[in-house]
Design an enzyme around this catalytic site. Structure first.
Site, PDB file in Angstrom:
ATOM      1  N   CYS A 100     -12.812 -29.197   5.847  1.00 49.63           N
ATOM      2  CA  CYS A 100     -11.618 -28.375   5.617  1.00 49.63           C
ATOM      3  C   CYS A 100     -10.359 -29.242   5.647  1.00 49.63           C
ATOM      4  CB  CYS A 100     -11.530 -27.268   6.668  1.00 49.63           C
ATOM      5  SG  CYS A 100     -10.074 -26.221   6.494  1.00 49.63           S
ATOM      6  N   HIS A 138      -6.089 -22.061   9.641  1.00 54.12           N
ATOM      7  CA  HIS A 138      -7.443 -22.433   9.210  1.00 54.12           C
ATOM      8  C   HIS A 138      -8.134 -21.263   8.493  1.00 54.12           C
ATOM      9  CE1 HIS A 138     -11.544 -23.754   9.005  1.00 54.12           C
ATOM     10  NE2 HIS A 138     -11.858 -22.563   9.487  1.00 54.12           N
ATOM     11  N   GLN A 169     -11.474   7.490  -5.676  1.00 53.64           N
ATOM     12  CA  GLN A 169     -12.116   7.995  -4.458  1.00 53.64           C
ATOM     13  C   GLN A 169     -13.468   8.596  -4.854  1.00 53.64           C
ATOM     14  OE1 GLN A 169     -11.246   7.475  -1.355  1.00 53.64           O
ATOM     15  NE2 GLN A 169      -9.143   6.693  -1.620  1.00 53.64           N
ATOM     16  N   CYS A 174      -7.695 -28.539  11.012  1.00 52.17           N
ATOM     17  CA  CYS A 174      -8.901 -29.376  10.931  1.00 52.17           C
ATOM     18  C   CYS A 174      -8.572 -30.848  10.726  1.00 52.17           C
ATOM     19  CB  CYS A 174      -9.807 -28.884   9.808  1.00 52.17           C
ATOM     20  SG  CYS A 174     -10.498 -27.250  10.147  1.00 52.17           S
ATOM     21  N   CYS A 189      -7.246 -28.118   6.034  1.00 54.48           N
ATOM     22  CA  CYS A 189      -6.100 -27.448   6.650  1.00 54.48           C
ATOM     23  C   CYS A 189      -5.557 -28.283   7.821  1.00 54.48           C
ATOM     24  CB  CYS A 189      -6.486 -26.047   7.112  1.00 54.48           C
ATOM     25  SG  CYS A 189      -7.148 -25.961   8.789  1.00 54.48           S
ATOM     26  N   ASP A 201       0.861  -1.184   0.000  1.00 52.91           N
ATOM     27  CA  ASP A 201       0.000   0.000   0.000  1.00 52.91           C
ATOM     28  C   ASP A 201       0.898   1.236   0.000  1.00 52.91           C
ATOM     29  OD1 ASP A 201       0.928   0.221   2.587  1.00 52.91           O
ATOM     30  OD2 ASP A 201      -0.985  -0.240   3.530  1.00 52.91           O
ATOM     31  N   SER A 202       0.292   2.404  -0.096  1.00 56.98           N
ATOM     32  CA  SER A 202       1.093   3.620  -0.260  1.00 56.98           C
ATOM     33  C   SER A 202       1.529   4.217   1.070  1.00 56.98           C
ATOM     34  CB  SER A 202       0.277   4.668  -1.008  1.00 56.98           C
ATOM     35  OG  SER A 202      -0.747   5.168  -0.160  1.00 56.98           O
ATOM     36  N   GLY A 203       0.955   3.739   2.150  1.00 57.92           N
ATOM     37  CA  GLY A 203       1.211   4.333   3.457  1.00 57.92           C
ATOM     38  C   GLY A 203       0.212   5.410   3.816  1.00 57.92           C
ATOM     39  N   GLY A 204      -0.542   5.868   2.823  1.00 56.00           N
ATOM     40  CA  GLY A 204      -1.465   6.990   3.027  1.00 56.00           C
ATOM     41  C   GLY A 204      -2.538   6.721   4.061  1.00 56.00           C
ATOM     42  N   PHE A 205      -3.109   5.530   4.002  1.00 58.30           N
ATOM     43  CA  PHE A 205      -4.195   5.221   4.930  1.00 58.30           C
ATOM     44  C   PHE A 205      -3.668   5.119   6.360  1.00 58.30           C
ATOM     45  CE2 PHE A 205      -6.788   2.035   7.217  1.00 58.30           C
ATOM     46  CZ  PHE A 205      -8.008   2.685   7.180  1.00 58.30           C
ATOM     47  N   ASP A 235      -2.506   8.297  -1.902  1.00 63.63           N
ATOM     48  CA  ASP A 235      -3.778   9.020  -1.924  1.00 63.63           C
ATOM     49  C   ASP A 235      -4.222   9.361  -0.513  1.00 63.63           C
ATOM     50  OD1 ASP A 235      -4.592   6.570  -0.898  1.00 63.63           O
ATOM     51  OD2 ASP A 235      -6.465   6.528  -2.022  1.00 63.63           O
ATOM     52  N   ASP A 267      -7.927  -7.495   0.159  1.00 60.27           N
ATOM     53  CA  ASP A 267      -7.013  -7.813   1.261  1.00 60.27           C
ATOM     54  C   ASP A 267      -7.717  -7.471   2.556  1.00 60.27           C
ATOM     55  OD1 ASP A 267      -6.561  -4.749   0.891  1.00 60.27           O
ATOM     56  OD2 ASP A 267      -5.711  -5.245   2.837  1.00 60.27           O
ATOM     57  N   GLY A 289     -11.535   4.132  -0.320  1.00 56.56           N
ATOM     58  CA  GLY A 289     -12.491   4.883   0.495  1.00 56.56           C
ATOM     59  C   GLY A 289     -13.709   4.085   0.915  1.00 56.56           C
TER      60      GLY A 289
HETATM   61 ZN   LIG Z   1      -9.463 -25.836   8.671  1.00 55.59          ZN
END
Ligand SMILES: [Zn+2]
Length: 376
Positions: free
Chosen positions: A305, A336, A190, A310, A307, A93-97, A147, A267, A217
């Site tokens: 699942c 998980h 935006q 599980c 993973c 990310d740009s760091g802006g947020f 931004d 994300d 935004g």
């Molecule tokens: Zn799992």
């Protein structure tokens, strides 16, 4: 010679899109969910474990990394990929947020944002030019334009002046990024919840020209209903032949709803953060592993699942290690959750290819409506 960055749209179903982003560090299958590796680590996970969940790309936070350990230091160590032992693509990310949400004594001007580090009080400046330079030092594959994330709620005049500042910064970001084959620069739309401003922002970004476009935004407290209202029109304002990224989203139902509306990348810290606080996402909704009902339950979190949490551990064990504050609780619960998120993305990609996204969506909501398996 570096392979160029390019986006291939492979199938559409309604507004939902399946595609692939080709980068020199590998292919990102879209719709894609990017786990967040804020401080050069996805908390409680080894990089190879993150890859095993099916993640093609990670997100790194410019604000955190510039303050600690510092972008120059990471560059001296060979860049973020080698520093954190992740050889697949990275988006920063740009760091802006985060400078606006975490830093102390911020001063926002046309030039950028001056601030003091929340870590040690040191003074810094983030601007379109410095953000591009820091992201170059980190070596990220997908760089975000600098931004201002317009706070919510904002009245139309406030949203407009913030959007216009972001568009001037977008042009400066583009100029400072320059020509870097194999690396991509994404612009950020935006305009808050105002359709005319979203349209104008999209036009200005397209005029500047980016390799991909983010819808910015949103996920800032407006709620799912308002967010979906904006997503009903905002992604379609962006070029169809470029990836569209919804920043900071979200809960599983936010993600499915966003993909249904034409989003390709997302994300969120939710699967990792929730894992560390004892919440598991499953096909049947959220399981709070700290609840006493799991103390004697020999069944896995989710029978379907695959993973490690599980396959090899019971709810009783996860409940115990969570209550006892054992580190393995964070490791297994995070694994998980990331596995669940990547399964969800894979399911959506397959459904879009088959032209069955609506059926997938209905089954997704039906599973959650059932709720968790009844206690024994
Ligand atoms: Zn799992």
């Amino acid at each position: 010679m570096a392979r160029p960055f390019r986006f291939q749209l492979e199938a559409t179903d309604g507004a939902a899109r399946r595609g692939a982003i080709e980068t020199p560090r590998g292919t990102i299958r879209t719709p894609a969910f990017m786990p967040v590796g804020t401080a050069a680590t996805v908390k409680a996970m080894l990089p190879e474990s993150v890859a095993a969940t099916g993640a093609d790309i990670l997100l790194g936070n410019t604000y955190h990394l510039m303050l600690r350990p510092g972008a120059e230091r990471i560059a001296r160590m060979g860049g973020l990929h080698s520093f954190m032992n992740w050889d697949r693509p990275i988006l920063t990310d740009s760091g802006g947020f985060q400078v606006m949400s975490l830093a102390e004594l911020r001063k926002l001007t046309e030039e950028g944002v001056r601030f003091r580090s929340h870590v040690d009080g040191s003074r810094h400046m983030l601007s379109p030019e410095s953000s591009m330079e820091i992201q170059r030092l980190l070596g990220s594959d997908i760089v975000m334009a600098f931004d201002e994330c317009t706070p919510y709620p904002a009245d139309a005049a406030t949203a407009r002046s913030s959007m216009e500042l972001s568009m001037r910064w977008a042009a400066r970001s583009r100029a400072a990024f320059g020509d870097r084959p194999g690396h991509a620069l994404f612009g950020i739309q935006q305009g808050s919840v105002f359709r005319d401003q979203r349209a104008e922002s999209a036009e200005r970004l397209i005029e500047i020209g980016f390799d991909g476009y983010a819808v910015g935004g949103l996920a800032v407290g407006e709620g799912q209903e308002r967010m979906f209202e904006v997503l009903d029109y905002a992604p379609a304002m962006l070029p169809a032949d470029r990836p569209r990224y919804l920043m900071g989203v979200g809960k599983p139902d936010d993600i499915v709803g966003a993909v249904a509306r034409g989003i390709d990348m997302m994300d969120c810290v939710l699967p990792t953060r929730s894992g560390r606080t004892g919440q598991a996402f499953t096909r049947r909704g959220v399981v709070n592993i700290k609840n006493a009902r799991h103390a004697d339950d020999p069944r896995p979190l989710d029978e379907a699942c695959a993973c490690p949490a599980c396959r090899a551990y019971s709810r009783a064990y996860l409940h115990h290690v969570f209550r006892a504050g054992e580190i393995i609780a964070s490791m297994l619960m995070t694994w998980h959750n990331l596995h669940y998120y990547q399964d969800l993305m894979a399911g959506m990609r397959a459904a879009i290819s088959k032209g069955r996204f609506a059926e997938f969506e209905a089954a997704f909501h039906a599973g959650r409506a059932e709720g968790d398996i009844p206690p024994l």
